[in-house]
Scaffold this motif. Structure first.
Motif, short mmCIF file in Angstrom:
data_model
loop_
_atom_site.label_atom_id
_atom_site.label_comp_id
_atom_site.label_asym_id
_atom_site.label_seq_id
_atom_site.Cartn_x
_atom_site.Cartn_y
_atom_site.Cartn_z
N LYS A 1 -8.39 6.52 4.70
CA LYS A 1 -9.57 6.18 5.50
C LYS A 1 -10.19 7.39 6.17
O LYS A 1 -11.41 7.45 6.36
CB LYS A 1 -9.20 5.13 6.55
N PRO B 1 -9.82 2.84 0.51
CA PRO B 1 -8.60 2.02 0.54
C PRO B 1 -8.86 0.55 0.23
O PRO B 1 -8.13 -0.07 -0.55
CB PRO B 1 -8.10 2.20 1.97
N GLU B 2 -9.91 -0.01 0.81
CA GLU B 2 -10.22 -1.41 0.55
C GLU B 2 -10.62 -1.64 -0.90
O GLU B 2 -10.24 -2.65 -1.51
CB GLU B 2 -11.35 -1.86 1.49
N LEU B 3 -11.37 -0.68 -1.47
CA LEU B 3 -11.76 -0.81 -2.87
C LEU B 3 -10.54 -0.80 -3.79
O LEU B 3 -10.45 -1.60 -4.73
CB LEU B 3 -12.71 0.33 -3.26
N GLY C 1 0.79 -1.23 0.00
CA GLY C 1 0.00 0.00 0.00
C GLY C 1 0.82 1.27 0.00
O GLY C 1 0.26 2.37 0.09
N LEU D 1 -7.47 -1.65 -3.07
CA LEU D 1 -6.66 -2.86 -2.88
C LEU D 1 -7.31 -4.07 -3.52
O LEU D 1 -6.62 -4.98 -3.99
CB LEU D 1 -6.44 -3.12 -1.38
N GLN D 2 -8.65 -4.10 -3.58
CA GLN D 2 -9.36 -5.27 -4.08
C GLN D 2 -9.66 -5.22 -5.57
O GLN D 2 -9.88 -6.27 -6.19
CB GLN D 2 -10.67 -5.46 -3.30
N ASP E 1 -14.21 3.97 2.75
CA ASP E 1 -14.34 2.72 1.98
C ASP E 1 -13.33 2.62 0.84
O ASP E 1 -13.17 1.54 0.25
CB ASP E 1 -15.75 2.61 1.40
N ALA F 1 -3.67 3.35 3.18
CA ALA F 1 -4.45 3.30 4.42
C ALA F 1 -4.78 4.69 4.94
O ALA F 1 -5.77 4.87 5.66
CB ALA F 1 -3.70 2.50 5.48
N TYR G 1 -17.10 5.34 -7.69
CA TYR G 1 -17.04 5.69 -6.28
C TYR G 1 -17.57 7.11 -6.10
O TYR G 1 -17.15 8.03 -6.81
CB TYR G 1 -15.60 5.60 -5.76
#
Length: 445
Positions: free
Chosen positions: A156, A163-165, A131, A167-168, A161, A153, A177
């Motif tokens: 946040k 950072p997770e999006l 990251g 990364l995935q 929501d 990170a 978004y």
């Protein structure tokens, strides 16, 4: 014979002579003078070794120059040693110059690409598997509303929501978004492998204006279809009603036995005719929404614009007992716009605020025009009324939707369309029982 060969021959000849002399000195004068001659011989052998090893040292220096990318070294100190050394030095210098040119071209290309990345309006950022941010341009900072980012990170705090999006999301995929300030970001991901490690490249693009334009076109097309179908259905009804009224007046009204029934029938027909014309007038009221003319752009002074609008509404505001004021940060600020259309938007927004203040004890309307950091002006129309319900605030720009008892539901939709044609935005900020503020955001000249 070149200089190098002559030098070697002379050194060998001197070494041979020294050896013979050393043997004779040892035999005639004893070991002590002989040891001195032997030391001299060893010194000559070392000198020859050092002289012959110069090529190895030169090659080592050449390879170290390449390894550490130090291409400023020039090989020419031993050119007088013969053609072979001159040729070797020449080839070394040519190879280093080729490396220097390659590095200069590489640096120029990287600088060119970096300049493009830093100046494009699309946000670009890249990060590794942990990251950690490796690249981010000003457009990405602006779209994300941040000024520094070292790790995904850290997003946040501003975007819980996101950072997770990021990364995935898989390489080659796109996601949408919505930010806290209602921007719609299109996020595209790509993955590259650099020196054995994976790096994810993310592009961010604000498509809020494009989505609004598509939504507007969809509503316009729907309105055109509804208007066409309703007019085609209602117009014959109105025509037939007029014909029936003529028949009753000319052919049936003379019969006195049916006078009461005729009167009832005439009233019914008149009611149907009146309501049908009302529907036609209602449909015609939306003609402007689908046929709004293109803006005629001129340089418009913001203070003069607000002064004209205020003068037009001053009497109505005074009669309604509403305290009204407007302020402009920069009196000379100008925008490239259609003055008449902007007046229409501002008058509509102020009248909406007046309607909202109908039951407010101390009604107030304040207008402020402020300059932002992005060469934009924000004209805020704020009232201290009851505000807009959370359920309604997301619908107020939808055509035909209204919270007023006598409203048509077209004013805000038309205003938003005008502002979009000017390349700006119309936003609302309101909470229940805490007033409402409409923000008109336009680009300055």
């Amino acid at each position: 014979m070149n200089g190098f060969s002559i030098n070697i021959f002379l050194r060998i000849l001197l070494l041979t002579a020294s050896t013979i002399a050393g043997v004779e000195v040892w035999r005639l004068l004893g070991p002590i003078p002989g040891l001195a001659i032997i030391a001299l011989i060893c010194l000559q052998i070392y000198g020859m070794y050092y002289y012959m090893n110069r090529i190895n040292r030169k090659l080592t220096l050449f390879l170290e120059s390449i390894r550490y990318e130090d291409f400023s070294i020039r090989f020419s100190a031993d050119n007088k040693m013969g053609k072979s050394f001159q040729a070797l030095n020449y080839q070394f210098n040519e190879v280093l110059e080729a490396f220097r040119q390659t590095r200069a071209e590489k640096e120029a290309n990287l600088k060119y690409i970096d300049t493009i990345v830093q100046h494009i309006s699309i946000g670009v950022l890249s990060f590794d598997a942990e990251g950690r941010i490796e690249l981010i341009n000003p457009a990405a900072f602006r779209l994300l509303g941040i000024y520094r980012l070292r790790n995904i990170a850290e997003l946040k705090s501003a975007h819980p929501d996101l950072p997770e999006l990021l990364l995935q999301v898989h390489s080659g995929n796109k996601i949408l978004y919505r930010t806290r300030n209602e921007q719609q970001l299109s996020i595209h991901a790509a993955t590259v492998r650099l020196q054995g490690r994976l790096v994810k490249l993310i592009s961010l693009q604000n498509i809020h204006a494009e989505l609004q334009q598509k939504e507007l076109e969809a509503w316009q097309n729907l309105t055109k279809i509804l208007r066409h179908e309703i007019m085609n259905s209602v117009t014959p009804i109105v025509s037939l009603i007029s014909t029936m009224q003529d028949i009753i007046e000319q052919d049936i009204a003379s019969d006195s036995h049916q006078q009461e029934a005729i009167t009832d029938l005439m009233e019914a027909l008149e009611t149907i005719k009146s309501r049908s014309k009302g529907i036609m007038n209602f449909v015609n009221a939306y003609r402007d929404y689908t046929t709004l003319p293109k803006p005629q752009f001129t340089d418009v002074n913001i203070k003069e614009l607000l002064t004209v609008v205020s003068n037009l509404l001053q009497s109505d505001l005074k009669q309604a007992g509403i305290y009204y004021q407007f302020e402009v940060d920069s009196a000379g600020a100008e925008i490239h716009a259609d003055s008449a259309q902007l007046q229409m938007v501002l008058i509509n927004l102020i009248r909406n605020a007046m309607d909202a203040l109908e039951h407010t004890a101390r009604p107030e309307i304040k207008i402020t025009a402020t300059m932002t950091t992005h060469n934009q002006v924000c004209i805020a129309i704020a009232d201290n009324g009851p505000g807009i319900d959370a359920d309604a605030i997301n619908k107020i720009f939808i055509p035909f939707y209204t919270t007023k008892r006598k409203g048509s539901g077209i004013g805000l939709s038309l205003s938003q369309q005008i502002i979009q044609l000017h390349g700006g935005q119309l936003k609302v900020d309101s909470t229940s029982n805490n007033g409402t503020t409409f923000n008109v955001i336009l680009t300055t000249v």
